[in-house]
Design a protein around this motif. Structure first.
Motif: not given
Length: 420
Positions: A132-147
């Motif tokens: 919720k902090i990052i979303k307003p800044y319009g960044c591309c989001l990557i989820y690095d799923a270790h598991n």
């Protein structure tokens, strides 16, 4: 003038450097890969129980590091009550709640303004509350799923000694959080094709998913690089030395260590009375420490800044994992160090290996023992497996191969006018 260079922020639940253990090693390989594309900043919120370092990560432009211990001290009364009632909140779960603090969130906002990333990489799911902090800044989001956490939680709950209600609720909460994060990001990285298929099966509609395998810098495992730092205390030359490297605070690893000490090692002693067992890695359990005190043939290293000398001191690597996911780096490190491996199917899961060509895959205790004995009695077999495994690492799991995978994933994420 518009700056089209790549600027990446990593959100981590481990201190980034020096990397010790599977998750930190994967984080560091991905950080180094993204450094090839542009500047990198790191925002880490590590558990107060985890090893922390104040050593600044080389090459990182900005680094902010916080501890769950600091967050714990700053909690308001309302926050404490909310945390206690986690089971009543849809996305509430102690393993995730411990990493979130209001002051830390404010510091993250400042970093977002100062660094202005265009990519943010989340390590695992447990820092999801900062979305919720990052979303307003319009960044591309990557989820690095270790598991794949839902599957991992289900596997572990079978072996954990917890009330069924607690295990069931933990599994439900983990699945809710993972499902939420999966739907919020723009891209997912997984360790293997097998995990990509599993994620698709569990959550159906998911963002573009890319294989970013775990890798090793093969040159770091050349004998001439580490021979000068071989450990000496209790590690005089002995061909009949087996090793298991792990972070033992991770439950599946502690179970594997218990099987090694209580079942595999005693049977090996029947055939090779002078054999040794090295358990290398931080957070050893009390049972491991007590066993080492009672038997000089069992060596528990505790926290080790460099695992490679212990690999060099061993002739066989055993990976008796029965549960869990993970980064499988322990096997790749063994391959890079030219050490033959005996592993369970679960231990080698996700790696492109074949039994009898790259390693020996054995799932029963007696078969693992027989495999180790076979390698100790037939050195030519060990050399054959080690050579094939080393070639596999060169082709598919080197740091160069991983960098190419990361670059291809980022190319498909960012607009075409970005330059590397």
């Amino acid at each position: 003038m518009i700056d089209n260079s790549v600027r990446t922020l990593f959100l981590l639940k481990h201190s980034p450097y020096p990397p010790m253990g599977g998750a930190p090693l994967r984080n560091w390989q991905n950080i180094k890969a993204m450094m090839q594309l542009g500047e990198v900043a790191v925002f880490s919120v590590s558990s107060y129980k985890s090893p922390r370092s104040r050593e600044y990560p080389p090459g990182v432009s900005l680094w902010k590091d916080y501890s769950t211990g600091d967050i714990l001290k700053e909690r308001s009364l309302i926050r404490k009550i909310s945390d206690r009632l986690w089971w009543m909140r849809l996305y509430g779960y102690p393993e995730a709640d411990q990493f979130y603090g209001d002051r830390v969130a404010q510091e993250l906002q400042r970093l977002l303004v100062e660094f202005a990333p265009n990519i943010v990489v989340f390590e695992e799911i447990w820092l999801y509350r900062y979305l919720k902090i990052i979303k307003p800044y319009g960044c591309c989001l990557i989820y690095d799923a270790h598991n794949i956490e839902k599957s991992l939680r289900r596997d572990i709950s079978v072996s954990e000694h917890k009330p069924p209600f607690v295990s069931s609720l933990s599994g439900i909460k983990t699945a809710i959080i993972e499902g939420y994060l999966v739907q919020q990001v723009d891209q997912i990285w997984v360790c293997s094709q097998q995990e990509a298929h599993l994620l698709q099966k569990l959550y159906r509609q998911i963002p573009p998913t890319h294989i970013v395998a775990n890798g090793v810098n093969i040159a770091d495992y050349h004998s001439d690089r580490i021979s000068h730092s071989l450990p000496t205390d209790g590690l005089e030359p002995n061909h009949f030395t087996a090793i298991f490297t792990a972070t033992f605070s991770y439950y599946p690893n502690s179970v594997a260590a218990q099987i090694l000490i209580g079942q595999i090692y005693p049977q090996l002693r029947k055939f090779y009375p002078n054999c040794r067992l090295i358990l290398a890695g931080h957070s050893p359990t009390p049972y491991m420490k007590e066993s080492a005190q009672e038997d000089s043939g069992i060596i528990v290293t505790g926290k080790a800044s460099d695992i490679r000398p212990y690999l060099t001191a061993a002739s066989v690597v055993i990976v008796p994992l029965l549960k869990g996911g993970g980064t499988r780096l322990k096997i790749l490190e063994a391959f890079a160090a030219h050490r033959p491996v005996v592993s369970t199917t679960k231990g080698a899961e996700g790696l492109n290996v074949r039994d009898g060509e790259h390693l020996l895959i054995r799932d029963k205790v007696e078969d693992i023992v027989a495999g180790v004995c076979q390698l100790w009695s037939d050195s030519s077999l060990g050399r054959k497996l080690a050579e094939s495994a080393y070639k596999l690492v060169q082709q598919e799991y080197s740091s160069t191969a991983v960098r190419q995978q990361v670059e291809q994933a980022v190319l498909q994420l960012l607009p075409s006018d970005f330059r590397f």
